[in-house]
Design an enzyme around this catalytic site. Sequence first.
Site, PDB file in Angstrom:
ATOM      1  N   ARG A  99       0.879  -1.186   0.000  1.00 53.83           N
ATOM      2  CA  ARG A  99       0.000   0.000   0.000  1.00 53.83           C
ATOM      3  C   ARG A  99       0.901   1.216   0.000  1.00 53.83           C
ATOM      4  O   ARG A  99       1.690   1.395   0.944  1.00 53.83           O
ATOM      5  CB  ARG A  99      -0.924   0.003   1.213  1.00 53.83           C
ATOM      6  CG  ARG A  99      -1.661   1.313   1.376  1.00 53.83           C
ATOM      7  CD  ARG A  99      -2.802   1.257   2.344  1.00 53.83           C
ATOM      8  NE  ARG A  99      -3.920   0.514   1.807  1.00 53.83           N
ATOM      9  CZ  ARG A  99      -5.163   0.560   2.282  1.00 53.83           C
ATOM     10  NH1 ARG A  99      -5.437   1.328   3.325  1.00 53.83           N
ATOM     11  NH2 ARG A  99      -6.129  -0.151   1.741  1.00 53.83           N
ATOM     12  N   HIS A 126      -7.193   0.842  -6.634  1.00 59.20           N
ATOM     13  CA  HIS A 126      -7.407  -0.028  -5.463  1.00 59.20           C
ATOM     14  C   HIS A 126      -7.996  -1.351  -6.000  1.00 59.20           C
ATOM     15  O   HIS A 126      -9.173  -1.658  -5.802  1.00 59.20           O
ATOM     16  CB  HIS A 126      -8.351   0.657  -4.475  1.00 59.20           C
ATOM     17  CG  HIS A 126      -8.352   0.059  -3.099  1.00 59.20           C
ATOM     18  ND1 HIS A 126      -7.569  -1.022  -2.745  1.00 59.20           N
ATOM     19  CD2 HIS A 126      -9.063   0.391  -1.988  1.00 59.20           C
ATOM     20  CE1 HIS A 126      -7.790  -1.311  -1.471  1.00 59.20           C
ATOM     21  NE2 HIS A 126      -8.691  -0.476  -0.997  1.00 59.20           N
ATOM     22  N   GLN A 129      -9.845  -4.080  -3.788  1.00 58.94           N
ATOM     23  CA  GLN A 129     -11.185  -3.642  -3.399  1.00 58.94           C
ATOM     24  C   GLN A 129     -12.171  -3.909  -4.538  1.00 58.94           C
ATOM     25  O   GLN A 129     -13.282  -4.398  -4.308  1.00 58.94           O
ATOM     26  CB  GLN A 129     -11.153  -2.137  -3.073  1.00 58.94           C
ATOM     27  CG  GLN A 129     -12.487  -1.568  -2.670  1.00 58.94           C
ATOM     28  CD  GLN A 129     -12.964  -2.078  -1.315  1.00 58.94           C
ATOM     29  OE1 GLN A 129     -12.225  -2.044  -0.350  1.00 58.94           O
ATOM     30  NE2 GLN A 129     -14.204  -2.565  -1.253  1.00 58.94           N
ATOM     31  N   ASP A 215     -17.244   6.949  -2.229  1.00 58.89           N
ATOM     32  CA  ASP A 215     -16.013   6.824  -1.435  1.00 58.89           C
ATOM     33  C   ASP A 215     -15.753   8.200  -0.804  1.00 58.89           C
ATOM     34  O   ASP A 215     -16.386   9.199  -1.174  1.00 58.89           O
ATOM     35  CB  ASP A 215     -14.851   6.393  -2.358  1.00 58.89           C
ATOM     36  CG  ASP A 215     -13.527   6.188  -1.618  1.00 58.89           C
ATOM     37  OD1 ASP A 215     -13.553   5.996  -0.380  1.00 58.89           O
ATOM     38  OD2 ASP A 215     -12.465   6.229  -2.278  1.00 58.89           O
ATOM     39  N   CYS A 255     -16.421   1.458  -0.009  1.00 64.02           N
ATOM     40  CA  CYS A 255     -15.276   0.616   0.351  1.00 64.02           C
ATOM     41  C   CYS A 255     -14.929   0.715   1.836  1.00 64.02           C
ATOM     42  O   CYS A 255     -14.256  -0.156   2.370  1.00 64.02           O
ATOM     43  CB  CYS A 255     -14.072   0.981  -0.507  1.00 64.02           C
ATOM     44  SG  CYS A 255     -13.606   2.714  -0.364  1.00 64.02           S
ATOM     45  N   ARG A 283     -13.475  -8.835   1.089  1.00 68.70           N
ATOM     46  CA  ARG A 283     -12.051  -8.552   0.931  1.00 68.70           C
ATOM     47  C   ARG A 283     -11.224  -9.778   1.328  1.00 68.70           C
ATOM     48  O   ARG A 283     -10.181 -10.058   0.731  1.00 68.70           O
ATOM     49  CB  ARG A 283     -11.641  -7.341   1.795  1.00 68.70           C
ATOM     50  CG  ARG A 283     -12.246  -6.004   1.387  1.00 68.70           C
ATOM     51  CD  ARG A 283     -11.757  -5.566   0.017  1.00 68.70           C
ATOM     52  NE  ARG A 283     -10.304  -5.563  -0.062  1.00 68.70           N
ATOM     53  CZ  ARG A 283      -9.528  -4.558   0.339  1.00 68.70           C
ATOM     54  NH1 ARG A 283     -10.073  -3.456   0.815  1.00 68.70           N
ATOM     55  NH2 ARG A 283      -8.213  -4.636   0.233  1.00 68.70           N
TER      56      ARG A 283
HETATM   57  N1  NVA Z   1      -9.918   6.584  -1.753  1.00 64.85           N
HETATM   58  C1  NVA Z   1      -9.601   6.175  -0.404  1.00 64.85           C
HETATM   59  C2  NVA Z   1      -9.870   4.706  -0.233  1.00 64.85           C
HETATM   60  C3  NVA Z   1      -9.629   4.180   1.163  1.00 64.85           C
HETATM   61  C4  NVA Z   1      -9.838   2.684   1.252  1.00 64.85           C
HETATM   62  C5  NVA Z   1      -8.149   6.499  -0.086  1.00 64.85           C
HETATM   63  O1  NVA Z   1      -7.293   6.330  -0.978  1.00 64.85           O
HETATM   64  O2  NVA Z   1      -7.860   6.957   1.013  1.00 64.85           O
HETATM   65  N1   CP Z   2     -11.387  -0.381   2.027  1.00 63.24           N
HETATM   66  C1   CP Z   2     -10.124  -0.416   2.491  1.00 63.24           C
HETATM   67  O1   CP Z   2      -9.169  -0.596   1.754  1.00 63.24           O
HETATM   68  O2   CP Z   2     -10.011  -0.264   3.828  1.00 63.24           O
HETATM   69  P1   CP Z   2      -8.626  -0.049   4.629  1.00 63.24           P
HETATM   70  O3   CP Z   2      -8.084   1.280   4.189  1.00 63.24           O
HETATM   71  O4   CP Z   2      -9.046  -0.056   6.074  1.00 63.24           O
HETATM   72  O5   CP Z   2      -7.697  -1.158   4.285  1.00 63.24           O
END
Ligand code: NVA
Ligand code: CP
Length: 297
Positions: A99, A126, A129, A215, A255, A283
């Site tokens: 990540r 992502h 997801q 989101d 998500c 997930r």
């Molecule tokens: N768009 C959000 C998704 C979090 C799971 C982010 O990147 O923070």
């Molecule tokens: N939806 C998702 O990726 O959640 P986290 O950021 O908690 O991993």
Amino acid sequence: MSFLSVADAGPEGLGRLVELSMDLKRDPDRHRGVLAGKSVGLFFEKPSLRTWVSSTAAAALLGAHPIPIHQQSSGVGTREEPADVARVLDGYLDVLGMRVFEHSLLEEMDAHMEAPVVNLLSDWEHPCQAVADMVTIAEQRSLAGSSLAYVGDGNNVCHSLMLAGTMAGMEVRVGCPPGYRPDAGVVSRAREWGTVLIFDHPAPAVEGANAVYTDVWTSMGQEGEAAERLSAFEGFTVDAALMERAHPDAVFMHCLPAYRGEEVTAEVLESPRSVVFDQAENRLHSFAALLLDLLPA
Ligand code: NVA
Ligand code: CP
């Protein structure tokens, strides 16, 4: 093969992942322990609940050993060149999940590793997801021929959904403020597989849709823009009135984490139409499916 974009799976591969995820959900015992002896590195530059825990639990279910790699101690790009870290980790791991803030870091690591690299969220996509989301919709209705409305920021989640949705035979409609549209290149890529419609307002995107997705307006790493974004997304909250425009059987998707009163009302999030906790559970199953697909047992 790595999984930096959901497009890397291709339409057939995505279909296979969805089927396998559902199979794992029905009968996890059939696959329990099959990846014994494999090592799964899990690197996080940003916070995570679902991705961190579900990927760890999925590896454990399959018998693989999940190894958390913390940025603070590993110092990828600060203590050591990413290309060097990649070649070191390649000697230890069977797969590396990451990540990251910048998608280019995933590409750089992938370029220097034999082991597959999995995008656990970047500023661009992502994909894990999106696989779980396809599983969640498939639990409700046939993916092909359905329509998915995404309301809000044309961000990483939106990019992966456009690609996965069209690969799965869905029509994808995005309603977002003009300054926050998804990347034009990703839209073009998704249009190679199916229909993507972009609107400046939420209502036309949601009209008759089978699933309504939103989101956060401020993604991780964009905290400095929070105030500006709050005003830019005014009118884009998914509320009961907006959900009324969707198909009578439409589900609400997110998500998570969610900010009640911003991108979605508490009423919609907690309504019987909301499948957000199914998405979260899926997930786990979809990450296990991805590991099975990437790692020959
Ligand atoms: N768009 C959000 C998704 C979090 C799971 C982010 O990147 O923070
Ligand atoms: N939806 C998702 O990726 O959640 P986290 O950021 O908690 O991993």
